[in-house]
Write a protein that holds these residues in place. Structure first.
Motif, PDB file in Angstrom:
ATOM      1  N   ALA A 109       8.533  -5.884 -10.584  1.00 56.91           N
ATOM      2  CA  ALA A 109       8.046  -5.210  -9.382  1.00 56.91           C
ATOM      3  C   ALA A 109       7.603  -3.789  -9.752  1.00 56.91           C
ATOM      4  O   ALA A 109       8.119  -3.195 -10.700  1.00 56.91           O
ATOM      5  N   VAL A 110       6.615  -3.302  -9.030  1.00 53.90           N
ATOM      6  CA  VAL A 110       6.089  -1.964  -9.336  1.00 53.90           C
ATOM      7  C   VAL A 110       6.346  -1.067  -8.131  1.00 53.90           C
ATOM      8  O   VAL A 110       5.940  -1.376  -7.010  1.00 53.90           O
ATOM      9  N   GLU A 111       7.044   0.017  -8.380  1.00 57.01           N
ATOM     10  CA  GLU A 111       7.301   0.998  -7.323  1.00 57.01           C
ATOM     11  C   GLU A 111       6.112   1.957  -7.246  1.00 57.01           C
ATOM     12  O   GLU A 111       5.640   2.454  -8.278  1.00 57.01           O
ATOM     13  N   VAL A 112       5.640   2.190  -6.052  1.00 60.64           N
ATOM     14  CA  VAL A 112       4.452   3.017  -5.862  1.00 60.64           C
ATOM     15  C   VAL A 112       4.727   4.067  -4.799  1.00 60.64           C
ATOM     16  O   VAL A 112       5.428   3.793  -3.821  1.00 60.64           O
ATOM     17  N   ASN A 113       4.174   5.225  -5.018  1.00 61.88           N
ATOM     18  CA  ASN A 113       4.235   6.269  -3.979  1.00 61.88           C
ATOM     19  C   ASN A 113       2.804   6.700  -3.677  1.00 61.88           C
ATOM     20  O   ASN A 113       2.138   7.324  -4.511  1.00 61.88           O
ATOM     21  N   ILE A 114       2.331   6.358  -2.507  1.00 64.93           N
ATOM     22  CA  ILE A 114       0.944   6.688  -2.140  1.00 64.93           C
ATOM     23  C   ILE A 114       0.952   8.055  -1.461  1.00 64.93           C
ATOM     24  O   ILE A 114       1.648   8.265  -0.455  1.00 64.93           O
ATOM     25  N   ALA A 160       6.259   5.362   0.182  1.00 65.06           N
ATOM     26  CA  ALA A 160       6.777   4.540  -0.919  1.00 65.06           C
ATOM     27  C   ALA A 160       6.568   3.062  -0.607  1.00 65.06           C
ATOM     28  O   ALA A 160       6.815   2.611   0.513  1.00 65.06           O
ATOM     29  N   HIS A 161       6.121   2.320  -1.575  1.00 68.37           N
ATOM     30  CA  HIS A 161       5.882   0.876  -1.433  1.00 68.37           C
ATOM     31  C   HIS A 161       6.308   0.184  -2.715  1.00 68.37           C
ATOM     32  O   HIS A 161       6.444   0.822  -3.763  1.00 68.37           O
ATOM     33  N   PHE A 195       0.834  -7.012  -2.276  1.00 67.40           N
ATOM     34  CA  PHE A 195       0.382  -5.645  -2.559  1.00 67.40           C
ATOM     35  C   PHE A 195       0.679  -4.763  -1.352  1.00 67.40           C
ATOM     36  O   PHE A 195      -0.240  -4.342  -0.632  1.00 67.40           O
ATOM     37  N   ASP A 196       1.946  -4.498  -1.136  1.00 67.53           N
ATOM     38  CA  ASP A 196       2.356  -3.706   0.020  1.00 67.53           C
ATOM     39  C   ASP A 196       1.776  -2.298  -0.088  1.00 67.53           C
ATOM     40  O   ASP A 196       1.916  -1.633  -1.120  1.00 67.53           O
ATOM     41  N   GLY A 197       1.120  -1.850   0.972  1.00 67.95           N
ATOM     42  CA  GLY A 197       0.550  -0.503   0.973  1.00 67.95           C
ATOM     43  C   GLY A 197      -0.869  -0.439   0.455  1.00 67.95           C
ATOM     44  O   GLY A 197      -1.455   0.641   0.405  1.00 67.95           O
ATOM     45  N   PHE A 198      -1.424  -1.586   0.067  1.00 64.57           N
ATOM     46  CA  PHE A 198      -2.776  -1.596  -0.496  1.00 64.57           C
ATOM     47  C   PHE A 198      -3.652  -2.624   0.233  1.00 64.57           C
ATOM     48  O   PHE A 198      -3.150  -3.605   0.790  1.00 64.57           O
ATOM     49  N   LEU A 199      -4.940  -2.402   0.186  1.00 62.83           N
ATOM     50  CA  LEU A 199      -5.928  -3.379   0.619  1.00 62.83           C
ATOM     51  C   LEU A 199      -6.733  -3.776  -0.610  1.00 62.83           C
ATOM     52  O   LEU A 199      -7.002  -2.936  -1.467  1.00 62.83           O
ATOM     53  N   GLN A 200      -7.114  -5.020  -0.672  1.00 62.25           N
ATOM     54  CA  GLN A 200      -7.908  -5.433  -1.823  1.00 62.25           C
ATOM     55  C   GLN A 200      -9.347  -4.977  -1.634  1.00 62.25           C
ATOM     56  O   GLN A 200      -9.930  -5.142  -0.563  1.00 62.25           O
TER      57      GLN A 200
END
Lengths: 246, 538
Positions: B244-249, B205-206, B164-169
């Motif tokens: 894979a899921v592309e995310v933009n935080i 972006a992650h 989970f790049d860019g995220f914390l659980q």
């Protein structure tokens, strides 16, 4: 320093030397306080509180391994001393090696680890005396001298004495006095380094030979290192001299 | 010096560096261990291992091993990494270069073959991974959901979570796992869902890497084994991956940010309710402040009471409860706020205002609770608190005194604490009653010895007078007293008749003694006979 130590050594009794050590400590005269506490030990005051005072003075002078040695020695005399335990835990939290210091092991005589061994010896003597006194009273009254209840104090006295004996038979640990020391596989020049210990680590001793000591970590790892790198936590042994800042 | 140089050269020559990967063939989303082994040398720091863009490497730890063979010891330092395949293709890891003792060691590169998303061999399996919001704001809580569907009966489902790049659980709630049956295309599907709550933490972006699912499915192409009357359906392992899921935080906007922004991100509701009941000046009344919403409430705090408030406020640590429901992540914090009025009359506690960022609105909003009105009666003292010194919590952190160790006590009783030092005293304690007991025994023994009449008779027998008539008189007395002792009667009243029960010998001895003393009879063996008679007396 020599004059201070000499003056402290001339103190009349351990209690007086201890009181002078406390006064010097509170006045901020740490070397003098150290001399008084050492004098108290040399005068026969091998007491947990003396080791607490000495450890505190050494701690404030930055001599952490020596302070830890003093605290461990005090706890070896009185495993239930709360202030010694607190100061030892605090000092160990500043060391590099996370090692739980070995405690006196009473084996199956678990009660021996609860209070001061000295008090337990007194208690054993008192119980035996009370048992004998009861025997005398019953004889005087013309009753049977020793009945079932009369055996209880003798049995309790015996258990206390054996427990203290088991505690005293244990070998006190050692404290690493050097900043970093290699622990080797054998006490010979061709041995290999098996792990490294740092100043203030308190480790159990399994064997001594040829100026080297075989130490054991709580996880079972063993190794040899030079006696000169170690300070004994045997409370009856002379307290080692330490260099300022060490 | 030469020897040292030789040893150094020998050690440098012996040093070696290897890259070892558990498996060089991966599918997208799969993670394996990759170890960099440094043999015969040590180095500081973590080596930099280059990897192609389709792979992701994460350092997992370092270990050391000593191996001794034929008295030669070799040290191996292993640097462990987790290698994750992010996309399909042929990639390389390495080469790795390390400087050890002035010498450069090189570990050869390893090639990794990554196959595409493992399409199920069967049309009755499916897995999808989705994120609730692919463009969250930083601090926002989103959920990543993996849905695995199967028409066939599957067993041994396991999954490797993605990176989970860019995220914390979000730790306030466990990962959710549910199983259900759904109807689709006229067939029943077993649906298993895994929901992971995540807090967006890194602006930009992650990519959330694919998750890998492994299940055992019946292998219809192989015959059933039929041994011992049991039929076992052979199974085959299927490996599936999510996309894979592309995310933009997105960062939080700086415009419109209130000065008292609480740091919370989410859609929240704020309520305050006071426990009903009369309240007096100086008494405390409890107010429950409930803050709930779809954002993380970790570290949430209520704003302090106004400085000029006519009441004091004491806050407890909030109780935070979170759950994963059908609508995603929901968290609730309950603050117990104790309010102590300091003046009688009508007291209106103003609304509690809390500034948060609402991702749905894309703006900062201020939440307000309802005001609370209280009628405050006079206190037991009859009026306002005289000690009142303003609003808010007046407490302070516990201050350090500057000493971090506990001091020694000046009142300690100093002695020798070694157990052996107490031994003499303890022995003395036990010995005192023991000595008393011994004394008591000796005295009793002496008393017994002194009172033993037979012994006294024997002592007198040993000290007979030399003069014949006196000796004869003493022998008669001894005989009479010995007889009295045997008979248990007083000696003065004894005569020949009284002695008769002791036997003929005793009676004749007594008669012979009287005859010798008063009638001039023979006394030659009388003394021997008297001695024997007395000795036999107990």
């Amino acid at each position: 320093m020599i004059a201070l130590l000499l003056g402290a050594a001339l103190a009349a009794s351990p209690a007086e030397a201890y009181a002078e050590g406390i006064a010097a400590d509170r006045a901020g005269e740490l070397p003098a306080a150290e001399g008084h506490f050492r004098a108290a030990l040399e005068a026969g005051g091998v007491d947990a509180d003396v080791y607490l005072g000495l450890g505190n003075v050494l701690y404030r002078q930055g001599q952490r391994p020596a302070a830890i040695t003093a605290y461990v020695r005090g706890l070896w005399l009185d495993p239930s001393h709360p202030d010694l335990r607190a100061n030892l835990d605090h000092s160990l939290s500043q060391t590099a090696d996370r090692i739980e210091p070995p405690a006196p092991d009473p084996g199956p005589f678990f009660w021996a680890g609860v209070g001061s061994p000295r008090l337990q010896v007194w208690a054993a003597g008192l119980l035996a005396g009370l048992g004998l006194l009861r025997v005398g009273v019953r004889r005087h009254r013309g009753q049977r001298a020793l009945d079932g209840a009369g055996l209880v104090p003798f049995f309790a006295s015996l258990l206390l004495a054996v427990g203290v004996g088991a505690m005293s038979a244990g070998r006190p640990p050692v404290v690493v006095g050097l900043t970093e020391v290699s622990v080797r596989s054998a006490p010979t020049p061709g041995s290999v380094e098996v792990f490294v210990l740092h100043a203030g680590a308190v480790v159990a001793v399994e064997e001594e030979a040829g100026g080297q000591t075989l130490v054991v970590l709580p996880d079972g790892r063993k190794g040899w290192l030079m006696n000169s790198a170690l300070m004994s936590a045997d409370p009856g042994a002379p307290f080692p001299a330490v260099e300022a800042g060490g | 010096m030469i020897a040292t140089l030789f040893l150094w050269l020998a050690s440098a020559l012996a040093a070696d560096l290897h890259l070892v990967v558990d498996s060089p063939r991966l599918v997208v989303g799969q993670s394996v261990n990759l170890n960099l082994q440094l043999v015969g040398a040590t180095a500081s720091g973590v080596p930099d291992v280059p990897a192609s863009s389709g792979l992701k490497l994460a350092f997992a730890g370092q270990s050391q091993q000593m191996v001794s063979v034929n008295f030669k010891t070799t040290r191996t330092v292993t640097y462990s990494y987790s290698l994750t395949a992010l996309q399909e293709g042929r990639f390389t890891v390495g080469p790795v270069r390390m400087q050890v003792g002035g010498q450069e060691l090189v570990a050869d590169a390893v090639t990794i073959e990554v196959s595409g998303r493992a399409a199920p061999m069967r049309a009755d399996l499916d897995v999808v991974g989705t994120l609730s919001d692919p463009a969250p704001y930083v601090g926002e809580v989103v959920t990543w959901v993996m849905r695995f569907r199967s028409k066939a009966e599957v067993a041994g489902l396991s999954w490797n979570p993605p990176d989970f790049d860019g995220f914390l659980q979000e730790k306030s709630v466990e990962v959710g796992q549910t199983s259900s049956t759904v109807e689709s295309d006229g067939a029943a599907w077993q649906l298993q869902e895994v929901t992971v709550p995540l807090i967006a933490s890194g602006v930009g972006a992650h990519t959330i890497s694919p998750a890998l699912i492994t299940v055992s499915v019946p292998d219809a192409g192989r015959p059933r084994r039929d041994r011992m009357g049991f039929g076992f359906q052979p199974t085959r392992q299927e490996r599936l991956t999510t996309a894979a899921v592309e995310v933009n935080i997105r960062p939080l906007p700086t415009t419109g940010r209130p000065a008292d922004y609480s740091g919370l991100v989410g859609s929240f509701k704020l309520q305050a309710r006071a426990n009903p009941g009369p309240v007096k000046v100086g008494d405390s009344i409890s107010v429950d402040v409930v803050l709930s919403g779809d954002g993380s409430l970790s570290g949430a705090k209520l704003p302090a009471a106004p400085a000029d408030a006519s009441y004091r406020v004491y806050d407890d640590a909030p109780q935070i409860q979170s759950r994963l429901g059908p609508d995603g992540f929901v968290s609730t914090a309950i603050f117990k706020r104790a309010i102590v009025p300091s003046a009688e009359g009508r007291l209106t506690i103003p609304p509690i205002a809390l500034s948060v960022f609402d991702p749905e609105a894309g703006a900062y909003v201020t939440l307000e609770s309802e005001p609370i009105a209280l009628d405050v009666a006079p206190g037991d003292g009859g009026g306002a608190l005289t000690s009142y010194a303003g609003g808010g919590d007046q407490r302070a952190e516990v201050a350090s005194t500057g000493s971090d160790i506990l001091p020694a006590s000046a009142e300690a009783a100093i002695g020798d604490d070694r157990p052996q030092s107490a031994l003499p005293g303890a022995l003395a304690l036990a010995a005192l009653p023991a000595l008393a007991l011994v004394g008591q025994s000796l005295q009793s023994l002496r008393g017994r010895r002194a009172a033993d009449p037979a012994r006294r008779l024997r002592e007198r027998l040993a000290a007979l007078p030399a003069e014949p008539s006196a000796r004869l008189a003493a022998l008669e007395d001894l005989t009479r007293e010995a007889a009295a002792l045997r008979l248990g009667r007083p000696a003065p009243g004894l005569d020949a008749e009284a002695i008769a029960p002791l036997g003929e010998a005793a009676a004749r001895l007594y008669t012979d003694l009287l005859a010798a003393r008063y009638g001039g009879g023979q006394i030659d063996d009388l003394e021997r006979r008297v001695r024997a008679f007395v000795e036999e007396t107990r």
